[in-house]
Design an enzyme around this catalytic site. Structure first.
Site, PDB file in Angstrom:
ATOM      1  N   ASP A  10      -5.875  -3.268  -2.132  1.00 14.64           N
ATOM      2  CA  ASP A  10      -4.779  -3.014  -1.196  1.00 14.64           C
ATOM      3  C   ASP A  10      -4.076  -4.310  -0.774  1.00 14.64           C
ATOM      4  OD1 ASP A  10      -3.450  -2.491   1.424  1.00 14.64           O
ATOM      5  OD2 ASP A  10      -4.403  -0.522   1.242  1.00 14.64           O
ATOM      6  N   SER A  67       0.832  -1.208   0.000  1.00 16.17           N
ATOM      7  CA  SER A  67       0.000   0.000   0.000  1.00 16.17           C
ATOM      8  C   SER A  67       0.867   1.259   0.000  1.00 16.17           C
ATOM      9  CB  SER A  67      -0.956  -0.057   1.195  1.00 16.17           C
ATOM     10  OG  SER A  67      -1.965   0.911   1.109  1.00 16.17           O
TER      11      SER A  67
END
Length: 282
Positions: free
Chosen positions: A163, A40
């Site tokens: 993510d 991320s």
């Protein structure tokens, strides 16, 4: 320095500025590793580190992040993404952007780079390598940063991704499996914070209508995170991992921020990096 070394940055939205402080200090001290694993926002942090652009991440978090184009309800309604990933990793970062990533320097750096994402269709972890970062194409960083529900999945080579923190939030075991001997682990939560399931239940319920496998991984993320954290602490006790984590969160969370908190978190990361040379030398 003995053996091969890796660094893991777990990301964490605006809290991930802690890792920027760590990496700016490493650039100042001339410390390199053999492989970087970015999850991320941690992947975004590492692009600037690998391009040796000291202070670049700090500017993104403390200046650009306060623009409505960057991350806002307005962006969510316009683009269906609270964080406008194309603006952050495209408009600002491309060669003709406001603060371009030095792509040539990134490519010239011999350090490897692995970006973790979650396959939205089957929930599996996807590990992109450095070769998938191309000139004005930072799609794998966008994919790794697409927070479910707050963002639509980001499509790379025809496959939608969310993510990376859903599938492999703390990829220390991955680093060891890949053959690295020592791992610097950068967290954006306190080291003893136990992740709870309740915060993921509502977004998982929304997500399961379109991506049921990813929703299931999201429901189980708390367990994955806590198990991987325990593994990292055990490896730390064995001298194989150095855990760098903030002592508090200074009012920050994944999608909310304040300037004072961001600055404090950056400085704490910078200070924490002081432990790295001794760890690598042991």
């Amino acid at each position: 320095m003995t053996g091969t070394t890796a660094m893991v940055d777990v990301g964490g939205g605006f809290r991930a500025i802690f890792g920027c402080g760590v990496m700016d200090r490493m650039l100042e001290d001339g410390i390199d590793v053999d492989m970087c694993y970015g999850v991320s926002a941690g992947a975004a942090n590492m692009t600037s580190f690998l391009a040796r652009q000291h202070g670049r991440n700090h500017k993104f978090y403390t200046e650009y992040a306060f623009r409505k184009e960057y991350a806002s309800a307005d962006s969510f309604f316009r683009n269906h993404n609270f964080a406008n990933l194309d603006y952050i990793y495209g408009t600002l970062s491309n060669h003709d952007g406001e603060y371009p990533l030095d792509y040539a320097a990134l490519q010239a750096n011999p350090t490897g780079f692995t970006v973790v994402a979650c396959n939205a269709e089957d929930g599996s972890a996807k590990y992109f390598d450095k070769s998938r970062i191309r000139y004005d194409d930072f799609d794998i960083v966008k994919a790794s940063s697409a927070v479910p529900v707050a963002c639509e999945p980001y499509v790379v080579d025809g496959v939608p991704y969310f993510d990376g923190g859903i599938a492999d939030p703390i990829p220390v075991a991955k680093a060891f499996d890949d053959g690295y001997d020592k791992v610097i682990l950068i967290l954006s939560r306190t080291r003893d914070q136990v992740r709870e399931q309740r915060r993921d239940l509502a977004p998982a319920k929304i997500l399961e209508r379109t991506y049921p496998a990813a929703a299931e991984r999201l429901r189980e993320r708390y367990k994955t995170y806590n198990d991987e954290m325990e593994f990292a602490k055990q490896a730390e006790a064995e001298g194989r991992v150095l855990i760098l984590a903030p002592e508090e969160l200074y009012g920050l969370n994944t999608l909310s921020k304040n300037f004072e908190g961001l600055e404090m978190m950056y400085r704490k990361g910078y200070a924490a990096a002081e432990a790295i040379p001794e760890f690598l030398a042991a």
